[in-house]
Design an enzyme around this catalytic site. Structure first.
Site, PDB file in Angstrom:
ATOM      1  N   CYS A  45       0.835  -1.200   0.000  1.00 13.37           N
ATOM      2  CA  CYS A  45       0.000   0.000   0.000  1.00 13.37           C
ATOM      3  C   CYS A  45       0.878   1.261   0.000  1.00 13.37           C
ATOM      4  O   CYS A  45       1.445   1.604  -1.026  1.00 13.37           O
ATOM      5  CB  CYS A  45      -1.003  -0.048   1.145  1.00 13.37           C
ATOM      6  SG  CYS A  45      -2.396   1.076   0.915  1.00 13.37           S
TER       7      CYS A  45
ATOM      8  N   HIS B 290      -4.008  -5.323  -0.213  1.00 15.49           N
ATOM      9  CA  HIS B 290      -3.567  -5.777   1.109  1.00 15.49           C
ATOM     10  C   HIS B 290      -3.532  -7.302   1.155  1.00 15.49           C
ATOM     11  O   HIS B 290      -4.564  -7.945   1.346  1.00 15.49           O
ATOM     12  CB  HIS B 290      -4.492  -5.227   2.196  1.00 15.49           C
ATOM     13  CG  HIS B 290      -4.222  -3.798   2.521  1.00 15.49           C
ATOM     14  ND1 HIS B 290      -3.619  -3.401   3.694  1.00 15.49           N
ATOM     15  CD2 HIS B 290      -4.441  -2.666   1.806  1.00 15.49           C
ATOM     16  CE1 HIS B 290      -3.486  -2.079   3.694  1.00 15.49           C
ATOM     17  NE2 HIS B 290      -3.980  -1.610   2.560  1.00 15.49           N
TER      18      HIS B 290
ATOM     19  N   GLU C 219      -2.469  -9.143   3.473  1.00 18.42           N
ATOM     20  CA  GLU C 219      -2.704  -9.615   4.840  1.00 18.42           C
ATOM     21  C   GLU C 219      -4.175  -9.589   5.224  1.00 18.42           C
ATOM     22  O   GLU C 219      -4.557 -10.062   6.297  1.00 18.42           O
ATOM     23  CB  GLU C 219      -1.887  -8.775   5.834  1.00 18.42           C
ATOM     24  CG  GLU C 219      -2.430  -7.399   6.132  1.00 18.42           C
ATOM     25  CD  GLU C 219      -2.247  -6.361   5.021  1.00 18.42           C
ATOM     26  OE1 GLU C 219      -2.691  -5.211   5.231  1.00 18.42           O
ATOM     27  OE2 GLU C 219      -1.681  -6.676   3.963  1.00 18.42           O
TER      28      GLU C 219
END
Length: 196
Positions: free
Chosen positions: A89, A177, A179
């Site tokens: 990001c 993202h 994660e």
């Protein structure tokens, strides 16, 4: 010795990246230490002394062109091109900016799940094409201003850059993202990075 350094840009997702990386290392039988440092906790000389094998630059608020938002991260991008480096990001935007790309305001997205189309390069080994990924960002890397040293490796259906890699160095960026629970293939992407 610190094997993996995560630089935290004051973002709650950093903990999720740390946890995901730790789970992957355990599952892979790798006994490697992960250290997390905030972007204003260390100077570049301190990081040189740590000599990490891999570096992850976390998400975060703000703009990578402002040192108050990005801390030591721009120096890290310039200094550690000789080892695997991944920006997520804000970290991704910082890599794009560091090599001469333009990062601008885009349409703000928060928790939006999109299809991402990739080129099958090393980060995307064993990842479906397309795959679903979660986006949280208001800045975008402008495709028309992609630096010559940077290759776009993944985009959305409307051509928003979702991943990049340097043409010469093991430097990678992910706008989405990995994660996030909304990115089921994110674990594979991070595993591919950690195996480098």
């Amino acid at each position: 010795m610190v094997v993996i350094l995560i630089i935290d840009n004051y973002d709650s997702f950093t903990h999720n990246l740390y946890q995901l990386a730790g789970e992957i290392l355990r599952d892979e039988g790798m006994d490697e230490e992960i250290m997390v440092l905030r972007n204003d906790e260390a100077r570049i000389s301190d990081l040189r002394a740590l000599d990490p094998e891999k570096i992850i630059i976390s998400p975060g608020p703000g703009n990578p062109s402002r040192r108050s938002d990005f801390g030591v991260c721009m120096d890290v991008i310039g200094e550690f091109t000789d080892r695997p480096l991944l920006g997520v990001c804000l970290g991704h935007q910082g890599i794009f900016h560091a090599f001469g790309g333009r990062v601008d305001q885009g349409e703000p997205v928060h928790g939006k799940i999109v299809e991402v189309f990739h080129d099958g390069s090393e980060l995307f080994r064993d990842v479906p094409n397309p795959f679903r990924a979660t986006r949280y960002h208001s800045l975008v890397c402008r495709p028309e201003d992609t630096p010559a040293d940077i290759e776009v490796t993944a985009v959305t259906s409307d051509e928003i850059i979702m991943a990049i890699k340097h043409r010469e160095y093991p430097v990678y960026g992910l706008q989405f993202h990995p994660e996030s629970a909304g990115t089921p293939s994110g674990r594979t992407v991070i595993r591919n990075f950690l195996r480098m």
